[in-house]
Design an enzyme around this catalytic site. Structure first.
Site, PDB file in Angstrom:
ATOM      1  N   ARG A 232       7.354  28.261  21.720  1.00  0.00           N
ATOM      2  CA  ARG A 232       5.791  28.664  21.716  1.00  0.00           C
ATOM      3  C   ARG A 232       5.367  29.869  22.256  1.00  0.00           C
ATOM      4  O   ARG A 232       6.309  30.156  23.340  1.00  0.00           O
ATOM      5  CB  ARG A 232       5.204  27.383  22.652  1.00  0.00           C
ATOM      6  N   HIS A 280       3.723  32.257  12.983  1.00  0.00           N
ATOM      7  CA  HIS A 280       4.127  30.706  13.179  1.00  0.00           C
ATOM      8  C   HIS A 280       4.651  29.979  11.847  1.00  0.00           C
ATOM      9  O   HIS A 280       3.994  29.295  11.397  1.00  0.00           O
ATOM     10  CB  HIS A 280       2.921  29.975  13.644  1.00  0.00           C
TER      11      HIS A 280
HETATM   12  P1  NDP Z   1      13.867  18.513  20.760  1.00  0.00           P
HETATM   13  O1  NDP Z   1      12.894  17.566  21.803  1.00  0.00           O
HETATM   14  O2  NDP Z   1      14.878  17.939  19.873  1.00  0.00           O
HETATM   15  O3  NDP Z   1      14.917  19.370  21.845  1.00  0.00           O
HETATM   16  C1  NDP Z   1      14.514  20.108  23.091  1.00  0.00           C
HETATM   17  C2  NDP Z   1      15.488  20.847  23.681  1.00  0.00           C
HETATM   18  O4  NDP Z   1      15.091  21.446  24.741  1.00  0.00           O
HETATM   19  C3  NDP Z   1      16.577  19.839  24.185  1.00  0.00           C
HETATM   20  O5  NDP Z   1      17.831  19.963  24.128  1.00  0.00           O
HETATM   21  C4  NDP Z   1      16.138  19.723  25.677  1.00  0.00           C
HETATM   22  O6  NDP Z   1      17.133  19.248  26.449  1.00  0.00           O
HETATM   23  C5  NDP Z   1      15.910  21.030  25.802  1.00  0.00           C
HETATM   24  N1  NDP Z   1      14.813  21.325  27.193  1.00  0.00           N
HETATM   25  C6  NDP Z   1      13.660  20.688  27.406  1.00  0.00           C
HETATM   26  N2  NDP Z   1      13.409  21.193  28.439  1.00  0.00           N
HETATM   27  C7  NDP Z   1      14.307  21.670  29.343  1.00  0.00           C
HETATM   28  C8  NDP Z   1      14.534  22.473  30.429  1.00  0.00           C
HETATM   29  N3  NDP Z   1      13.456  22.595  31.307  1.00  0.00           N
HETATM   30  N4  NDP Z   1      15.659  22.907  30.532  1.00  0.00           N
HETATM   31  C9  NDP Z   1      16.478  23.250  29.831  1.00  0.00           C
HETATM   32  N5  NDP Z   1      16.427  22.606  28.522  1.00  0.00           N
HETATM   33  C10 NDP Z   1      15.478  22.059  28.173  1.00  0.00           C
HETATM   34  O7  NDP Z   1      12.832  19.619  20.176  1.00  0.00           O
HETATM   35  P2  NDP Z   1      13.052  20.146  18.573  1.00  0.00           P
HETATM   36  O8  NDP Z   1      14.371  20.803  18.637  1.00  0.00           O
HETATM   37  O9  NDP Z   1      12.527  19.221  17.772  1.00  0.00           O
HETATM   38  O10 NDP Z   1      11.951  21.448  18.793  1.00  0.00           O
HETATM   39  C11 NDP Z   1      11.859  22.181  19.833  1.00  0.00           C
HETATM   40  C12 NDP Z   1      10.625  23.249  19.729  1.00  0.00           C
HETATM   41  O11 NDP Z   1      10.645  23.952  18.605  1.00  0.00           O
HETATM   42  C13 NDP Z   1       9.345  22.425  19.615  1.00  0.00           C
HETATM   43  O12 NDP Z   1       8.875  21.692  20.651  1.00  0.00           O
HETATM   44  C14 NDP Z   1       8.376  23.463  19.355  1.00  0.00           C
HETATM   45  O13 NDP Z   1       7.949  24.009  20.270  1.00  0.00           O
HETATM   46  C15 NDP Z   1       9.518  24.636  18.446  1.00  0.00           C
HETATM   47  N6  NDP Z   1       9.062  24.621  17.053  1.00  0.00           N
HETATM   48  C16 NDP Z   1       8.423  25.818  16.583  1.00  0.00           C
HETATM   49  C17 NDP Z   1       8.329  25.708  15.107  1.00  0.00           C
HETATM   50  C18 NDP Z   1       7.926  27.107  14.778  1.00  0.00           C
HETATM   51  O14 NDP Z   1       7.599  27.185  13.512  1.00  0.00           O
HETATM   52  N7  NDP Z   1       7.766  28.113  15.324  1.00  0.00           N
HETATM   53  C19 NDP Z   1       8.761  24.632  14.212  1.00  0.00           C
HETATM   54  C20 NDP Z   1       9.154  23.397  14.727  1.00  0.00           C
HETATM   55  C21 NDP Z   1       9.209  23.551  16.383  1.00  0.00           C
HETATM   56  P3  NDP Z   1      17.901  17.745  26.744  1.00  0.00           P
HETATM   57  O15 NDP Z   1      18.949  17.952  25.388  1.00  0.00           O
HETATM   58  O16 NDP Z   1      18.510  17.884  27.968  1.00  0.00           O
HETATM   59  O17 NDP Z   1      16.802  16.797  26.629  1.00  0.00           O
HETATM   60  C1  OXD Z   2       5.945  22.665  15.061  1.00  0.00           C
HETATM   61  C2  OXD Z   2       5.569  23.988  14.826  1.00  0.00           C
HETATM   62  O1  OXD Z   2       6.031  22.240  16.526  1.00  0.00           O
HETATM   63  O2  OXD Z   2       5.447  23.941  13.555  1.00  0.00           O
HETATM   64  O3  OXD Z   2       6.478  21.684  14.429  1.00  0.00           O
HETATM   65  O4  OXD Z   2       5.500  24.728  15.472  1.00  0.00           O
END
Ligand code: NDP
Ligand code: OXD
Length: 317
Positions: A232, A280
């Site tokens: 983000r 995005h």
């Molecule tokens: P998940 O919830 O599956 O994974 C999140 C990961 O981040 C987990 O491994 C989690 O750790 C880790 N995490 C969260 N907080 C912390 C922290 N404080 N310190 C270290 N690690 C942390 O999410 P997704 O993989 O499905 O998606 C990730 C992000 O990608 C979304 O939230 C979104 O913001 C972004 N996104 C962007 C898109 C785009 O088009 N640009 C499209 C889709 C998503 P743990 O395993 O310990 O819980």
């Molecule tokens: C998502 C994104 O969070 O598109 O899926 O950014």
């Protein structure tokens, strides 16, 4: 809360609007009463049990008194949590769609290889009809730190490994996943950064991760590293980026997300050729495959079962 008679699914999306989503959901779930959220009025508001949304204007969700599930059109749910009038007792589900994981991996691999193989340099030279001296690329010198090893990060890790590109994920809590290297917590992050010439942000935006991509983090990377931010815009301290590029601490940044989207026309990032900008689109949500997940979650919530992708509201993701 009992069952609602003739329940309605409220659908909202920016961009092309809700119609493609309503159509895809109806194709996946014939008979479903799905309608654009902003067109639901009067007594029908009380019939809404599921809201499926991307960037729903604040306050709209609060108009559905019998809402049972807030389903995100996206992996991130920050756009739902941001709504100060959100009914806090309603569970939130993020989207877990294998299609998106594949799409995200393609985008990130493209950014890493474009930088590693100097694609922009060769495109420039080709435009000038210049056949340059040969140049060797050594992918064994790459090490990618994947900040966030969730659904998307793990898919990326496996793909990079298949491409013989070393990588390590970083998580909040320790994880042990077969075939995927990972570390967790703040202390282990420093050592990981020290041996990573590429850092990819795939974190959710939370109070803990806001501003994580800052001068302090860049300083821990070897000089000349590549930053890829697909999490983000709020993860990046924007004022720290150009100084890090000017000092050579970073050599390039591939940014797909921004604090303000669309990125304002006069933003300095646009005119900096070291910054690769995409709007995005790293992993566009795909109505036909996402609707399979949405239909399943609607069935689950209506039958009293637990939906997939439920967000832990204390953690914020
Ligand atoms: P998940 O919830 O599956 O994974 C999140 C990961 O981040 C987990 O491994 C989690 O750790 C880790 N995490 C969260 N907080 C912390 C922290 N404080 N310190 C270290 N690690 C942390 O999410 P997704 O993989 O499905 O998606 C990730 C992000 O990608 C979304 O939230 C979104 O913001 C972004 N996104 C962007 C898109 C785009 O088009 N640009 C499209 C889709 C998503 P743990 O395993 O310990 O819980
Ligand atoms: C998502 C994104 O969070 O598109 O899926 O950014």
């Amino acid at each position: 809360m009992g069952a609602i008679e003739n329940p309605i699914v409220a659908v909202h999306s920016t961009g092309d609007g809700p119609s493609a989503w309503v159509a895809a959901l109806k194709a996946e779930m014939p008979g479903v009463d799905a309608r654009p959220s902003l067109e639901i009025t009067g007594d029908d508001l009380a019939r809404v049990d599921v809201s499926i949304s991307w960037r729903l204007p604040h306050g709209v969700m609060a108009r559905f008194p019998n809402l049972k599930l807030a389903q995100s059109i996206g992996a991130g749910v920050d756009h739902i949590l941001d709504d100060p009038e959100r009914p806090t007792h309603v569970p939130i589900a993020r989207l877990i769609d294998p299609f998106m994981a594949g799409s995200m991996t393609h985008h990130i691999v493209l950014q890493i290889l474009r930088w590693h193989r100097k694609a922009d340099k060769f495109e420039r030279l080709a435009a000038q009809h210049v056949w340059p001296m040969s140049e060797a690329f050594d992918h064994r010198k790459l090490h990618v730190a994947i900040l966030g090893l969730g659904t998307l990060g793990e898919h990326l890790s496996r793909a990079l490994t298949a491409l013989e590109i070393a990588n390590t994920g970083w998580t909040r809590s320790p994880r042990s996943v077969d075939g995927v290297a990972s570390v967790s917590g703040a202390a282990e992050l420093d050592a990981l950064l020290g041996r990573s010439n590429v850092v990819v942000c795939l974190l959710p935006l939370t109070g803990q991760t806001e501003g994580v991509l800052c001068a302090g983090l860049f300083a821990k990377l070897p000089k000349g590293a590549l930053l890829v931010n697909v999490g983000r815009g709020g993860h990046l301290v924007e004022e720290d980026l150009i100084p890090a590029l000017d000092s050579g601490q970073l050599s390039a940044a591939a940014l797909d997300v921004f604090r303000q989207e669309p990125l304002p026309a006069d933003h300095p990032f646009w005119s900096d050729e070291r910054i690769y900008i995409t709007p995005h689109i790293a992993a566009e949500v795909n109505p036909p495959t996402a609707s399979i997940v949405f239909a399943e979650n609607i069935r689950r919530i209506r039958s009293g079962a637990t939906p997939t992708g439920l967000v832990d509201l204390d953690r914020g993701y």
